[in-house]
Design a protein around this motif. Sequence first.
Motif, PDB file in Angstrom:
ATOM      1  N   VAL A  95       0.865  -1.182   0.000  1.00  0.00           N
ATOM      2  CA  VAL A  95       0.000   0.000   0.000  1.00  0.00           C
ATOM      3  C   VAL A  95       0.901   1.231   0.000  1.00  0.00           C
ATOM      4  O   VAL A  95       1.801   1.339   0.831  1.00  0.00           O
ATOM      5  N   VAL A  96       0.663   2.147  -0.936  1.00  0.00           N
ATOM      6  CA  VAL A  96       1.443   3.380  -1.022  1.00  0.00           C
ATOM      7  C   VAL A  96       0.527   4.565  -0.744  1.00  0.00           C
ATOM      8  O   VAL A  96      -0.545   4.684  -1.348  1.00  0.00           O
ATOM      9  N   LEU A  97       0.927   5.421   0.177  1.00  0.00           N
ATOM     10  CA  LEU A  97       0.170   6.627   0.484  1.00  0.00           C
ATOM     11  C   LEU A  97       0.934   7.849  -0.004  1.00  0.00           C
ATOM     12  O   LEU A  97       2.174   7.893   0.067  1.00  0.00           O
ATOM     13  N   LEU A  98       0.187   8.846  -0.507  1.00  0.00           N
ATOM     14  CA  LEU A  98       0.772  10.081  -1.013  1.00  0.00           C
ATOM     15  C   LEU A  98       0.149  11.264  -0.295  1.00  0.00           C
ATOM     16  O   LEU A  98      -1.067  11.309  -0.094  1.00  0.00           O
ATOM     17  N   CYS A  99       0.970  12.235   0.078  1.00  0.00           N
ATOM     18  CA  CYS A  99       0.451  13.490   0.626  1.00  0.00           C
ATOM     19  C   CYS A  99       1.299  14.614   0.034  1.00  0.00           C
ATOM     20  O   CYS A  99       2.377  14.929   0.553  1.00  0.00           O
ATOM     21  N   LEU A 100       0.805  15.185  -1.066  1.00  0.00           N
ATOM     22  CA  LEU A 100       1.578  16.151  -1.844  1.00  0.00           C
ATOM     23  C   LEU A 100       0.808  17.469  -1.974  1.00  0.00           C
ATOM     24  O   LEU A 100      -0.392  17.521  -1.682  1.00  0.00           O
ATOM     25  N   PRO A 101       1.468  18.539  -2.401  1.00  0.00           N
ATOM     26  CA  PRO A 101       0.799  19.840  -2.451  1.00  0.00           C
ATOM     27  C   PRO A 101      -0.405  19.904  -3.386  1.00  0.00           C
ATOM     28  O   PRO A 101      -1.414  20.530  -3.064  1.00  0.00           O
ATOM     29  N   ARG A 102      -0.318  19.266  -4.559  1.00  0.00           N
ATOM     30  CA  ARG A 102      -1.398  19.409  -5.540  1.00  0.00           C
ATOM     31  C   ARG A 102      -1.416  18.206  -6.488  1.00  0.00           C
ATOM     32  O   ARG A 102      -0.470  17.404  -6.516  1.00  0.00           O
ATOM     33  N   SER A 103      -2.483  18.083  -7.252  1.00  0.00           N
ATOM     34  CA  SER A 103      -2.662  16.927  -8.139  1.00  0.00           C
ATOM     35  C   SER A 103      -1.576  16.824  -9.196  1.00  0.00           C
ATOM     36  O   SER A 103      -1.219  15.717  -9.619  1.00  0.00           O
ATOM     37  N   SER A 104      -1.045  17.945  -9.655  1.00  0.00           N
ATOM     38  CA  SER A 104       0.032  17.892 -10.647  1.00  0.00           C
ATOM     39  C   SER A 104       1.256  17.187 -10.070  1.00  0.00           C
ATOM     40  O   SER A 104       1.977  16.474 -10.792  1.00  0.00           O
ATOM     41  N   ASP A 105       1.494  17.350  -8.781  1.00  0.00           N
ATOM     42  CA  ASP A 105       2.609  16.649  -8.133  1.00  0.00           C
ATOM     43  C   ASP A 105       2.326  15.155  -8.047  1.00  0.00           C
ATOM     44  O   ASP A 105       3.225  14.327  -8.215  1.00  0.00           O
ATOM     45  N   VAL A 106       1.074  14.819  -7.786  1.00  0.00           N
ATOM     46  CA  VAL A 106       0.684  13.406  -7.722  1.00  0.00           C
ATOM     47  C   VAL A 106       0.902  12.750  -9.087  1.00  0.00           C
ATOM     48  O   VAL A 106       1.450  11.645  -9.185  1.00  0.00           O
ATOM     49  N   LYS A 107       0.502  13.432 -10.144  1.00  0.00           N
ATOM     50  CA  LYS A 107       0.686  12.902 -11.504  1.00  0.00           C
ATOM     51  C   LYS A 107       2.155  12.648 -11.791  1.00  0.00           C
ATOM     52  O   LYS A 107       2.529  11.593 -12.339  1.00  0.00           O
ATOM     53  N   ALA A 108       3.011  13.585 -11.411  1.00  0.00           N
ATOM     54  CA  ALA A 108       4.449  13.440 -11.660  1.00  0.00           C
ATOM     55  C   ALA A 108       5.027  12.268 -10.877  1.00  0.00           C
ATOM     56  O   ALA A 108       5.855  11.511 -11.392  1.00  0.00           O
ATOM     57  N   VAL A 109       4.594  12.107  -9.637  1.00  0.00           N
ATOM     58  CA  VAL A 109       5.118  11.026  -8.793  1.00  0.00           C
ATOM     59  C   VAL A 109       4.658   9.661  -9.296  1.00  0.00           C
ATOM     60  O   VAL A 109       5.409   8.682  -9.254  1.00  0.00           O
ATOM     61  N   ILE A 110       3.432   9.582  -9.808  1.00  0.00           N
ATOM     62  CA  ILE A 110       2.924   8.286 -10.280  1.00  0.00           C
ATOM     63  C   ILE A 110       3.443   7.950 -11.674  1.00  0.00           C
ATOM     64  O   ILE A 110       3.964   6.851 -11.915  1.00  0.00           O
TER      65      ILE A 110
END
Length: 305
Positions: free
Chosen positions: A58-73
């Motif tokens: 299970v991987v959890l993400l807590c990032l500033p904004r959705s664009s950061d989530v897209k980049a990380v994934i």
Amino acid sequence: MRIGYIGLGAMGGALARHLIGKFPLSVFDLNQKAVDSFVGLGATAAATPAELARNSDVVLLCLPRSSDVKAVIFGQDGLAAGLSAEKIVVDQTSGVPAETREFACQLEKVGVALFDAPVSGAMATAIAGTISIIASGPHAAYEKALPVLRSISPNVFHCGERVGNGQTMKTVNNMMNVSCRLATLEVVAMGRKFGLPLEIMTEAINATTARNYTSTGMLPAIAAGRQSTKFWLALQVKDIHQAITLAAEQKVPMPIGGTARSILQIGLNSLGKDAELEQMIGVIESMADTRFVEPPTNAEHGEPK
């Protein structure tokens, strides 16, 4: 169950600390100092999001904004390169629901479930382990990850199987909180111009139907000279802009929310990109030409210390 956590900022770091000692934990963040502090507590550092994904269920993400989530994934050496069928991604970012649903659709093609689980509450509740977690997404994945979420806080709510519902609920909460905060500070500033002491106003407000989170938390902190909140003003502006954008998509007018956003933007433009939400107190004071609390004076000379 092996857990990975990406995003060890103020909020993410506070949430992830509750996982230490309860699950094998891998962490990743661009801030090496933050990573090192978790390694010192027993976590394992991952060199890339892809490596973290390979070593986690299970991987959890807590990032500033959705664009950061897209980049990380989906970026280079991103989570997608290390994810495999049956693994779960939990997005705790205060993101854009439609974008989060798109991320979930892309990962579903390779058998990976993604659901959102943003948090709502003050930093103190994150540290104490009592913050509210507002989740939404496939029930099977939610149930599998529920022990992980409950190790962060027992206050977990499921807002349906549609990915993004949790983020939408967080957006509703954000708009209500900010609008109420600014309205409370505005009228208290008026009271101060009439000479009413902050302590007396706070006591009176909290004994009436006007009582709210700002009057019970922020006003007493101001009176005592304590910091009442720790959050970047730029992120607050982002959250409220996101709320107004979502409302516009549904043709819902937001005249009060729009005014709140404008006041916050005035503060951000005046204070700079590194300003904290707490500094909006000074902005409201300046707008009203008053002070919530008079500065201490030198009793002997009658001059400010």
